[in-house]
Structures are given as structure tokens and as C-alpha cells.
Motif scaffolding. Structure first.
Motif, mmCIF file in Angstrom:
data_model
loop_
_atom_site.group_PDB
_atom_site.id
_atom_site.type_symbol
_atom_site.label_atom_id
_atom_site.label_comp_id
_atom_site.label_asym_id
_atom_site.label_seq_id
_atom_site.Cartn_x
_atom_site.Cartn_y
_atom_site.Cartn_z
ATOM 1 N N THR A 107 18.362 -38.110 -47.632
ATOM 2 C CA THR A 107 17.314 -38.958 -48.185
ATOM 3 C C THR A 107 16.829 -40.012 -47.188
ATOM 4 N N LEU A 108 17.422 -40.048 -46.008
ATOM 5 C CA LEU A 108 16.923 -40.964 -44.979
ATOM 6 C C LEU A 108 15.805 -40.283 -44.192
ATOM 7 N N THR A 109 14.852 -41.094 -43.744
ATOM 8 C CA THR A 109 13.813 -40.543 -42.870
ATOM 9 C C THR A 109 14.349 -40.486 -41.442
ATOM 10 N N MET B 290 19.601 -46.514 -37.964
ATOM 11 C CA MET B 290 21.006 -46.677 -38.346
ATOM 12 C C MET B 290 21.900 -46.396 -37.134
ATOM 13 N N SER C 62 25.718 -30.208 -37.067
ATOM 14 C CA SER C 62 25.988 -31.470 -37.746
ATOM 15 C C SER C 62 24.866 -31.734 -38.739
ATOM 16 N N GLY C 63 25.070 -32.727 -39.593
ATOM 17 C CA GLY C 63 24.082 -32.999 -40.632
ATOM 18 C C GLY C 63 23.629 -34.442 -40.632
ATOM 19 N N PHE C 64 22.610 -34.702 -41.427
ATOM 20 C CA PHE C 64 22.091 -36.057 -41.593
ATOM 21 C C PHE C 64 22.017 -36.352 -43.096
ATOM 22 N N PRO C 65 22.133 -37.648 -43.468
ATOM 23 C CA PRO C 65 21.904 -37.989 -44.878
ATOM 24 C C PRO C 65 20.487 -37.557 -45.259
ATOM 25 N N GLU D 103 14.674 -43.975 -40.120
ATOM 26 C CA GLU D 103 15.816 -44.703 -40.696
ATOM 27 C C GLU D 103 17.131 -44.210 -40.123
ATOM 28 N N MET D 104 17.232 -42.892 -39.959
ATOM 29 C CA MET D 104 18.451 -42.337 -39.370
ATOM 30 C C MET D 104 18.628 -42.857 -37.942
#
Lengths: 317, 266
Positions: free
Chosen positions: A109-111, A118, A104-107, A114-115
Motif C-alpha cells: 500500500t506504499l507508493t 522510508m 524481495s517484496g515491498f509493502p 513513500e517506499m
């Protein structure tokens, strides 16, 4: 399951099962292009149990756990998670389930922080972000963009997010793939702790050591079906132990008299398969007498042997 | 690992849309957009530069309508629609959407959250354009309230179209092709590039059923009291564009959610 499995005996008398699959099938494609990845799987995962699903690539492990996760509907059969349909009752089931996908992936540009925050905001009963990051050894990476994480760190963040909701069921699809040995050990300890908290854990893995070390119940999938399942002892008992040696020129194999064992040989390499290793070994040594048996080895059956035997099979059932 | 006490799950009925979950996702999306300084600069300055350009024209009562309609139209097509499609496709291919879909957030929350900062950008741009029309072009809105359904329903309809287009788009690169038909048709038949009044009646009627012309119709009414064809109309005439935009929103969201793919297509 036998009486020798204390964790399962305990949970079977305490709580209803967390996951029940009955005759589950999953197909991809339509018409002539239909491919059936899961071909009638039955399994039950109890609270406080670690259920490991092993199998070769394409055996149907991920297709099966995705059904449990509610990411897809089965083409046949019934799935209950906490007694509910994981697709129709998605919200109720998800509130009690943590998932680590195979990938799976993460946005980007988020740290990390922050991830995690969220994700925290989407959960019904979240744990504190700081505690979760500490558990997966990412506390010092809170301000680091997810795009800068190594593969192992991304996997640990994945696992942290799955644990954040304090799940009653944890579905781990190859959770330690790509992790270094130290991180793997850390994840194993985390998973072991969760079992003590009565969390039901459904785990797929390529690492046999992981299944041997963690799982209360193991199922080996091959070509969409569960080929063998049980405790580690039960599974290992399905495959005979092996005695191997090189035949001395002075002895004839057809004169080797062993009971409850099968003798095969390829030229001078002899293999004796037996379920009574000690007795058969004594019979082999008696047959050899004073003659030296070159390359003699005696090995109990192992999960690896069972796995390889199943993987070698062309057709199951 | 620390020993912890498991918090009970509250008895509240699970909801398909939770403002708390949605705000968590939308907050992260807003952070992502705020980190893109170039995009922010364009969002904030485009209406200003357009207004400066329009100030060189002969002052006409319709200049405010032209400026605001053009800014809003471009925002719907490019800030919302095109950006949303590429964003959803990129995140699907990077398995971000699948990760989000494995948690408690619902599909509609996951798919709409990226639109929130884009909606805000559209509101800001349209607001700046309307202010520029009023104070720089002396062409302020007569019925300012009509700008609200234009912005809100226009944003909703084009967000829905983005959700519908994303599953039909295999890669980020191919988004340039899959979004082109909607953008071209909308531009040609919205009155923004070619006056609808010059077209046959049948074409005008079809145009008014498309998702951009009703938006421009509302803007036109807001600034001039006339519809897109140039006829003086009453407020009740704005019911039709509102209904058309609602239909586009509902239809595209319904179909988009049904066919949406969470796994990569490549």
C-alpha cells in the motif's frame, strides 16, 4: 589474475579487499537431513572490481552471497567485509553495503516515493530520493503504489534502494532477471559507472552475456564449490576450441593426424578439440585435401561452453 | 546516471536502535494504517459504542473499570497481538521483512515499527474509554496514573508475544490457530470474562502471572483502588503486576528475536 586485467591490478595496489571468503561452508538442516550448499569457497572482491558468480540453479550462489550480506552465518570458514564480520559488525558493514536480493517484496500500500523515502530514512549516507528514482527510470512512478509496478519496475526499485546508500560494496543477486533489454542495458551502465567510482561489486547472474560484458573476474560455481575462476580470457582458456565436420565416405578418421588435439567421433560426426585452433584447422584441411567436408565449423571456446561443460560434470573435485 | 561525490560515513558508533531509522519505518507503517479507513473507524468508535451500551446499565462504581478494562484488553489481544502476528507473517511470506533486513535497519527496529500505529490506536481507545467512564458513566479513575503502566507495559508484553508467535506461524491463515491459545487463556483468566474472585486461589495466583490479568489488575486499581480479586490495596501492590508485565516483555522479545525467521516458511 593476470597482468592483462588493468582494473584489478589498479585496485590491488590501492585498497584492501572489500570482501574476503576463506574456506567458507554453509549447511542447512540438522543431523541426517543436513545439506551443504556451500562447500569451501574462497573468493576476494576488490574495490573497483566486478566479480561475477555464475552457476546452475542450486549451485550455491545465493547461499554464498547471503553470507556476504550478513543474512546468515557460515558453518565453517571466515568471511570479512571491509575487514569486519558481516554478522557481528552488522551495522558498520551495512552502512557501506547495498544489496539486491534474488527476490524481495515491498509493502503493497506504499507508493514508490513513500517506499524510497522510508528506505532513505534508514540509511547513514543517503542520496536524494529523486536522483535515485531518476537513475532507475522510476521518477514518473513516484506516486504509484508498489503493488501496481510491473516485475521489471519492481526490480529497478530494488536496485535503486540498493544504490541509495552510496555503497562501497554492492551485492547483486541476479539483478536483471525479468528486465527488458533496455532496462538491462540501463542497469549495466549504472553498474559500470559504480565500478569507475571504486565500488566493489559482487554479482550473481544466469546471463553469461552479463558476466562477459561487466565482470573483471568470473567464478563458476557448481554443487557448492567454485569449479573455475579467473578473467574471462583465463576461464575460456581452460576449455579447448572445437572443429566439427561430417566425415566424408572417402576418408578414414584414424588417418587424421593432428598434434595437441583430441579427435572423437559418433558415427560420421567428428569433433576435434584443440587449444591451437588455427594449426589444428590447417591439419584437418590438409587431411581432407580436395574432399569437401560437410557441416564444417570451427569455434573458439566460450564462457557458455565452459559453463555447459561444468554443468555436465557429475562430480567436481 | 549523475556523477556524485561519495559522502563519508560519520565516525558515530553504530547503534542497535536508532530513533531516526525507527521513525522512518514507523512513519511508513502509520501511513499504511491510516489508509485503512475501516480500521480507523473501528478504533475510534468502538469505545464510544461500548460506552453508550454501558450507559444503559445501573450505575455502579466499577463500570468505568469494566469499560476501560474491556477496551484495553480487546485492544491488546486483537489490535496489537493478532494484528501484529498476521502482519509480520504476511510480510515475511511476501519477502518484505527480508528486504528490510538486508538494509541498515536492525531486526528490533524492523519488528517493532509495525507496532507503533497499533500502540497509538490502543492509547487512543483506552483514553476514549477512560474519558467515557468519567463523563458518561460517572465512574472516573481514582488513581489515573495506574492506567499508564497498564497501557504501556500491556502493549509491550503483547507486542513481545506477537514477535514470539510470528515465527511459529506458517501462514496468515494459520495465525487464527496459533494465536488462539494465548487469546483464549488470557480472556478466561484475566477477569474480563469470568470473575477471578470465583476461582480457586491457585488459579488466581497462576492468572496473575499471565500477561493480561496484571493489566486488568492495574486498571482495576486505577478505577476502584481494589485489585482484581476485589481486595482494597495500596499502590505498592501494583509493583507485582508491573514486574510480571516487564518479565513477559523481556522474555518474549528475547526468545522471539532468537527464533525469528526472515525467510518465508511456505
Amino acid at each position: 589474475m593476470t597482468e592483462s586485467s588493468p582494473s584489478l591490478v589498479r585496485v590491488q595496489t590501492a585498497d584492501p579487499p572489500a570482501v574476503v571468503l576463506a574456506g567458507v561452508r554453509r549447511s542447512y538442516g540438522k543431523g541426517n537431513d543436513t545439506f551443504e550448499a556451500v562447500r569451501g569457497v574462497d573468493l576476494t572482491v576488490w574495490p573497483g572490481q566486478i566479480y561475477a558468480l555464475l552457476g546452475t540453479n542450486g549451485a550455491g550462489k545465493t547461499s554464498t552471497v547471503e553470507l556476504v550480506e550478513g543474512l546468515a552465518q557460515p558453518s565453517a570458514g571466515a568471511i570479512k567485509v571491509f575487514g569486519l564480520d558481516p554478522v557481528k559488525d552488522r551495522q558498520a558493514v551495512r552502512a557501506r553495503t547495498g544489496v539486491v536480493l534474488q527476490s524481495s517484496g515491498f509493502p503493497t500500500t506504499l507508493t514508490v516515493g513513500e517506499m524510497a523515502r522510508m528506505w532513505h530514512g534508514t540509511l547513514t549516507r543517503p542520496r536524494a530520493v529523486e536522483g535515485v528514482l531518476a537513475d532507475v527510470d522510476l521518477a514518473d512512478k513516484e506516486r504509484v503504489p508498489t503493488s501496481s509496478l510491473s516485475g521489471g519496475e519492481r526490480r529497478r526499485l530494488d536496485i535503486g534502494l540498493a544504490l541509495m546508500g552510496q555503497p562501497d560494496l554492492l551485492v547483486l543477486d541476479e539483478p536483471t532477471t525479468g528486465l527488458d533489454p533496455e532496462s538491462r542495458q540501463r542497469i549495466w551502465r549504472l553498474v559500470g559507472d559504480l565500478r569507475e567510482e571504486d565500488v566493489a561489486i559482487l554479482l550473481t547472474t544466469h546471463y553469461l552475456e552479463e558476466a562477459e560484458r561487466l565482470a573483471d573476474h568470473i567464478a563458476v560455481m557448481h554443487r557448492g564449490v567454485i569449479a573455475v575462476e579467473g578473467t574471462l580470457d583465463e576461464i575460456v582458456a581452460t576449455t579447448p576450441a572445437q572443429i566439427r565436420f561430417r566425415r566424408p565416405e572417402s576418408l578414414r578418421v584414424d588417418q587424421l593426424a593432428v598434434t595437441q588435439a583430441q579427435v572423437t567421433h559418433d558415427k560420421d560426426d567428428v569433433v576435434v578439440a584443440t587449444r591451437t585452433l588455427q594449426r589444428t584447422l590447417a591439419e584437418v584441411l590438409q587431411w581432407a585435401g580436395d574432399v569437401q567436408l560437410a557441416s564444417l565449423s570451427a569455434r573458439s571456446a566460450s564462457l557458455e561452453q565452459v559453463f555447459l561443460d561444468i554443468a555436465d560434470l557429475e562430480e567436481i573435485r | 546516471m549523475t556523477t556524485r561525490t561519495r559522502a563519508p560515513i560519520t565516525a558515530a558508533k553504530p547503534t542497535r536502535f536508532s530513533p531516526r531509522r525507527f521513525l522512518a519505518l514507523a512513519g511508513a507503517e502509520t501511513k499504511i494504517l491510516l489508509r485503512n479507513r475501516t480500521a480507523l473507524f473501528v478504533v475510534a468508535t468502538m469505545p464510544v459504542f461500548m460506552a453508550l451500551f454501558f450507559m444503559t446499565f445501573t450505575k455502579l462504581p466499577s463500570l468505568g473499570m469494566l469499560l476501560t478494562g474491556m477496551i484495553l484488553g480487546m485492544a491488546l489481544l486483537f489490535v496489537i497481538y493478532y494484528t501484529m502476528v498476521t502482519s509480520l507473517v504476511a510480510r515475511r511470506e511476501q519477502l518484505v521483512l527480508k528486504r528490510l533486513n538486508s538494509g541498515e535497519a536492525t531486526p528490533i527496529e524492523i519488528l517493532l515499527a509495525p507496532a507503533v500505529p497499533l500502540w497509538v490506536a490502543t492509547v487512543v481507545q483506552t483514553g476514549l474509554a477512560a474519558l467515557a467512564a468519567r463523563y458518561a458513566l460517572d465512574s472516573g479513575a481514582l488513581h489515573w496514573w495506574a492506567l499508564i503502566p497498564a497501557v504501556v507495559l500491556g502493549s509491550a508484553a503483547w507486542t513481545g508475544l506477537a514477535v514470539l508467535s510470528a515465527p511459529l506461524t506458517r501462514t496468515v491463515e494459520s495465525a487464527q490457530l496459533t494465536t488462539m491459545p494465548a487469546i483464549l487463556v488470557a480472556l478466561m483468566l484475566s477477569g474480563l470474562s469470568l470473575p477471578l474472585a470465583l476461582m480457586p486461589t491457585a488459579v488466581q495466583q497462576v492468572a496473575m502471572l499471565l500477561p493480561l490479568a496484571p493489566v486488568v489488575d492495574l486498571v482495576s486499581y486505577a478505577f476502584t483502588g481494589m485489585n482484581l480479586i476485589g481486595e482494597q490495596v495500596s499502590a505498592t501492590a501494583m509493583v507485582k503486576p508491573v514486574v510480571v508485565l516487564l518479565a513477559w516483555t523481556a522474555g518474549s522479545m528475547w526468545l522471539g528475536m532468537r527464533i525469528f525467521r526472515w525467510d518465508p516458511r511456505t
